[in-house]
Design an enzyme around this catalytic site. Sequence first.
Site, PDB file in Angstrom:
ATOM      1  N   GLU A   1     -13.728 -32.431  23.495  1.00  0.00           N
ATOM      2  CA  GLU A   1     -12.246 -31.565  23.581  1.00  0.00           C
ATOM      3  C   GLU A   1     -12.995 -31.105  25.428  1.00  0.00           C
ATOM      4  OE1 GLU A   1     -12.032 -29.430  20.551  1.00  0.00           O
ATOM      5  OE2 GLU A   1     -12.788 -27.661  21.274  1.00  0.00           O
TER       6      GLU A   1
ATOM      7  N   CYS B   1     -13.283 -26.352  30.499  1.00  0.00           N
ATOM      8  CA  CYS B   1     -14.845 -26.154  30.090  1.00  0.00           C
ATOM      9  C   CYS B   1     -14.955 -27.166  29.395  1.00  0.00           C
ATOM     10  CB  CYS B   1     -14.561 -25.451  29.050  1.00  0.00           C
ATOM     11  SG  CYS B   1     -15.398 -24.886  27.816  1.00  0.00           S
TER      12      CYS B   1
ATOM     13  N   CYS C   1     -23.476 -30.617  17.567  1.00  0.00           N
ATOM     14  CA  CYS C   1     -24.581 -29.913  17.975  1.00  0.00           C
ATOM     15  C   CYS C   1     -25.346 -29.790  17.410  1.00  0.00           C
ATOM     16  CB  CYS C   1     -24.165 -28.727  18.735  1.00  0.00           C
ATOM     17  SG  CYS C   1     -25.508 -27.543  19.136  1.00  0.00           S
TER      18      CYS C   1
ATOM     19  N   CYS D   1     -25.933 -22.679  15.327  1.00  0.00           N
ATOM     20  CA  CYS D   1     -25.198 -21.093  15.083  1.00  0.00           C
ATOM     21  C   CYS D   1     -24.628 -20.853  14.218  1.00  0.00           C
ATOM     22  CB  CYS D   1     -24.801 -20.570  16.499  1.00  0.00           C
ATOM     23  SG  CYS D   1     -25.786 -21.174  17.576  1.00  0.00           S
TER      24      CYS D   1
ATOM     25  N   CYS E   1     -20.693 -20.133  14.785  1.00  0.00           N
ATOM     26  CA  CYS E   1     -19.712 -21.441  15.001  1.00  0.00           C
ATOM     27  C   CYS E   1     -19.339 -23.087  14.925  1.00  0.00           C
ATOM     28  CB  CYS E   1     -21.462 -21.982  16.915  1.00  0.00           C
ATOM     29  SG  CYS E   1     -20.146 -23.333  17.815  1.00  0.00           S
TER      30      CYS E   1
ATOM     31  N   GLU F   1     -25.500 -28.218  23.247  1.00  0.00           N
ATOM     32  CA  GLU F   1     -26.191 -27.374  23.477  1.00  0.00           C
ATOM     33  C   GLU F   1     -26.714 -28.123  25.023  1.00  0.00           C
ATOM     34  OE1 GLU F   1     -27.363 -24.586  24.412  1.00  0.00           O
ATOM     35  OE2 GLU F   1     -28.468 -25.404  25.687  1.00  0.00           O
TER      36      GLU F   1
ATOM     37  N   SER G   1     -23.629 -22.855  29.594  1.00  0.00           N
ATOM     38  CA  SER G   1     -24.476 -21.871  29.005  1.00  0.00           C
ATOM     39  C   SER G   1     -24.956 -22.209  27.774  1.00  0.00           C
ATOM     40  CB  SER G   1     -22.644 -21.389  28.157  1.00  0.00           C
ATOM     41  OG  SER G   1     -23.291 -20.634  27.146  1.00  0.00           O
TER      42      SER G   1
ATOM     43  N   SER H   1     -26.598 -17.218  25.804  1.00  0.00           N
ATOM     44  CA  SER H   1     -25.153 -16.382  24.071  1.00  0.00           C
ATOM     45  C   SER H   1     -26.697 -15.834  23.530  1.00  0.00           C
ATOM     46  CB  SER H   1     -25.090 -18.045  23.464  1.00  0.00           C
ATOM     47  OG  SER H   1     -24.875 -18.286  24.008  1.00  0.00           O
ATOM     48  N   LEU H   2     -26.870 -14.773  23.585  1.00  0.00           N
ATOM     49  CA  LEU H   2     -27.940 -13.575  23.474  1.00  0.00           C
ATOM     50  C   LEU H   2     -27.064 -13.426  21.916  1.00  0.00           C
ATOM     51  CD1 LEU H   2     -30.296 -12.807  24.277  1.00  0.00           C
ATOM     52  CD2 LEU H   2     -29.248 -10.963  25.190  1.00  0.00           C
ATOM     53  N   HIS H   3     -25.371 -13.140  21.902  1.00  0.00           N
ATOM     54  CA  HIS H   3     -25.590 -12.849  20.500  1.00  0.00           C
ATOM     55  C   HIS H   3     -26.277 -11.074  19.660  1.00  0.00           C
ATOM     56  CE1 HIS H   3     -23.104 -15.755  22.400  1.00  0.00           C
ATOM     57  NE2 HIS H   3     -23.338 -16.576  21.683  1.00  0.00           N
TER      58      HIS H   3
ATOM     59  N   ASN I   1     -14.475 -15.682  16.798  1.00  0.00           N
ATOM     60  CA  ASN I   1     -13.063 -16.463  16.885  1.00  0.00           C
ATOM     61  C   ASN I   1     -13.651 -17.097  15.318  1.00  0.00           C
ATOM     62  OD1 ASN I   1     -10.957 -16.927  18.173  1.00  0.00           O
ATOM     63  ND2 ASN I   1     -12.466 -17.163  20.026  1.00  0.00           N
TER      64      ASN I   1
ATOM     65  N   CYS J   1     -14.062 -22.415  20.274  1.00  0.00           N
ATOM     66  CA  CYS J   1     -15.054 -23.989  21.295  1.00  0.00           C
ATOM     67  C   CYS J   1     -15.176 -24.307  19.164  1.00  0.00           C
ATOM     68  CB  CYS J   1     -17.144 -22.954  20.116  1.00  0.00           C
ATOM     69  SG  CYS J   1     -17.865 -23.843  20.336  1.00  0.00           S
TER      70      CYS J   1
HETATM   71  N1  SAH Z   1     -24.103 -24.391  23.543  1.00  0.00           N
HETATM   72  C1  SAH Z   1     -23.662 -23.629  24.274  1.00  0.00           C
HETATM   73  C2  SAH Z   1     -22.097 -24.242  25.100  1.00  0.00           C
HETATM   74  C3  SAH Z   1     -21.528 -23.852  24.102  1.00  0.00           C
HETATM   75  S1  SAH Z   1     -21.350 -22.496  22.717  1.00  0.00           S
HETATM   76  C4  SAH Z   1     -24.072 -22.388  23.507  1.00  0.00           C
HETATM   77  O1  SAH Z   1     -24.241 -21.650  22.323  1.00  0.00           O
HETATM   78  O2  SAH Z   1     -23.760 -20.868  25.216  1.00  0.00           O
HETATM   79  C5  SAH Z   1     -20.397 -21.977  24.034  1.00  0.00           C
HETATM   80  C6  SAH Z   1     -19.987 -20.199  23.950  1.00  0.00           C
HETATM   81  O3  SAH Z   1     -19.028 -20.018  22.853  1.00  0.00           O
HETATM   82  C7  SAH Z   1     -21.464 -19.792  23.789  1.00  0.00           C
HETATM   83  O4  SAH Z   1     -21.277 -17.836  23.937  1.00  0.00           O
HETATM   84  C8  SAH Z   1     -21.221 -19.775  21.477  1.00  0.00           C
HETATM   85  O5  SAH Z   1     -22.398 -18.436  21.441  1.00  0.00           O
HETATM   86  C9  SAH Z   1     -19.541 -18.799  21.414  1.00  0.00           C
HETATM   87  N2  SAH Z   1     -18.706 -18.978  20.818  1.00  0.00           N
HETATM   88  C10 SAH Z   1     -20.026 -20.159  19.171  1.00  0.00           C
HETATM   89  N3  SAH Z   1     -18.874 -19.899  18.216  1.00  0.00           N
HETATM   90  C11 SAH Z   1     -17.922 -19.016  18.794  1.00  0.00           C
HETATM   91  C12 SAH Z   1     -16.927 -18.584  18.076  1.00  0.00           C
HETATM   92  N4  SAH Z   1     -16.691 -18.413  16.796  1.00  0.00           N
HETATM   93  N5  SAH Z   1     -16.227 -17.322  18.479  1.00  0.00           N
HETATM   94  C13 SAH Z   1     -16.437 -16.995  19.401  1.00  0.00           C
HETATM   95  N6  SAH Z   1     -17.454 -17.592  20.560  1.00  0.00           N
HETATM   96  C14 SAH Z   1     -18.505 -18.216  19.489  1.00  0.00           C
HETATM   97 FE1  SF4 Z   2     -24.559 -24.945  19.384  1.00  0.00          FE
HETATM   98 FE2  SF4 Z   2     -23.150 -23.364  21.591  1.00  0.00          FE
HETATM   99 FE3  SF4 Z   2     -22.452 -23.954  18.885  1.00  0.00          FE
HETATM  100 FE4  SF4 Z   2     -24.775 -22.734  18.719  1.00  0.00          FE
HETATM  101  S1  SF4 Z   2     -23.090 -21.882  19.775  1.00  0.00           S
HETATM  102  S2  SF4 Z   2     -23.743 -24.175  17.651  1.00  0.00           S
HETATM  103  S3  SF4 Z   2     -25.680 -23.966  20.523  1.00  0.00           S
HETATM  104  S4  SF4 Z   2     -22.244 -25.512  20.690  1.00  0.00           S
END
Ligand code: SAH
Ligand code: SF4
Length: 350
Positions: free
Chosen positions: A92, A105, A112, A116, A119, A165, A196, A219-221, A295, A339
């Site tokens: 997408e 985007c 991936c 995480c 995600c 990633e 990112s 993506s620190l979180h 989300n 995402c």
């Molecule tokens: N893999 C890379 C880029 C793709 S994810 C990364 O992790 O940075 C892009 C962004 O969407 C990241 O910051 C990720 O943490 C965030 N993301 C993933 N799942 C999400 C969700 N359920 N709600 C909000 N943001 C999310």
């Molecule tokens: Fe992959 Fe980014 Fe999703 Fe983590 S947040 S699973 S690195 S796409």
Amino acid sequence: MNKQSIYDLPLEELTTWLISHGHKKSRARQVWAWLYRRRAATFSAMLDVNSDCLSLLDAHFYIQSLNETCRQESSDGTIKFLLQLQDGNLIETVLMRHKFGLSVCVTTQVGCNMGCSFCASGLLNKKRDLSSGEIVEQLMHVQRHLDRREQAEQVSHVVVMGIGEPLDNFANLVSFLQTIKDHNGLAIAARRITVSTSGLADAIYRFSDAKLQVNLAISLHAPNDMLRSRIMKINTVFPIAALLDAIDYYLMHSKRRITFEYILLKDLNDRPEHAQELAALIGARNANVNLIPYNPVDEHSQYQRTEHETSLVFYDVLKKQGLNCSIRLEHGVDIAAACGQLRSKHLPTA
Ligand code: SAH
Ligand code: SF4
């Protein structure tokens, strides 16, 4: 013969290829302008290019390979494109409308491997990397869509934040960035491109050395290793200290500031004390923090979204500590723009 995407080749590579096949250097620029300025969809459309050269290109390359299977437009102007790759896999691409322009985007992998826990893509596992041509073509697909509209507009910004990633698909990412930055083509300025990453520290050094000058978002979180390892597997490989070392290297070698992305997860990482800890971690680095509303990936999601008032308290703590901070605006809420959501809707068991 298996044909290759012409978008796989940055200008320099196309030039070398054409020269090695007996054509003049200037031919490459001419073809390149047809590809990226006039957005030609076939070689035969390149009217003023020498016909021998066009037959040669046509024998070795294709221009279009993505097949749009679904397009959803949100009331805020966000458009999600579900695109089918030649091997049948779905990806997408999202177009977002901002005050400052139009951003796209892009996706870098099918699935991936980072896993995480918050995600949707992380639950899918990586099937394969996208080629640089497949990443470039996502942008071209959206740009052609805009070209067809009555009021043609140009994509002004690119975010590499779709599924996958990007630093785990390093060479193709770099080639993609070189192509879209090239001033002979789309000429998207480096400061308008953001990559990112979930924090592959070793690749961040290589990325710095590539001197692409694009923005980097991390993506620190979570503000500490215990919490981060709980929600992001990658932290057990590259813990926060190693990640910060790599970030400092990037800051030293680029002229850019870094962005820390931080998804607020209810009662898990959204307390004022987490904000204090985060501020202390970032310290005086040239950075900004982007707070992201979570989300939910499905109805059984183990996490919940932080209430808006709690997000504001978190934001205030960071501000008081002198950090640049923003709360991310959500795009395309009515078309499931989070995402990985569109793809996972079409792939219940992927
Ligand atoms: N893999 C890379 C880029 C793709 S994810 C990364 O992790 O940075 C892009 C962004 O969407 C990241 O910051 C990720 O943490 C965030 N993301 C993933 N799942 C999400 C969700 N359920 N709600 C909000 N943001 C999310
Ligand atoms: Fe992959 Fe980014 Fe999703 Fe983590 S947040 S699973 S690195 S796409």
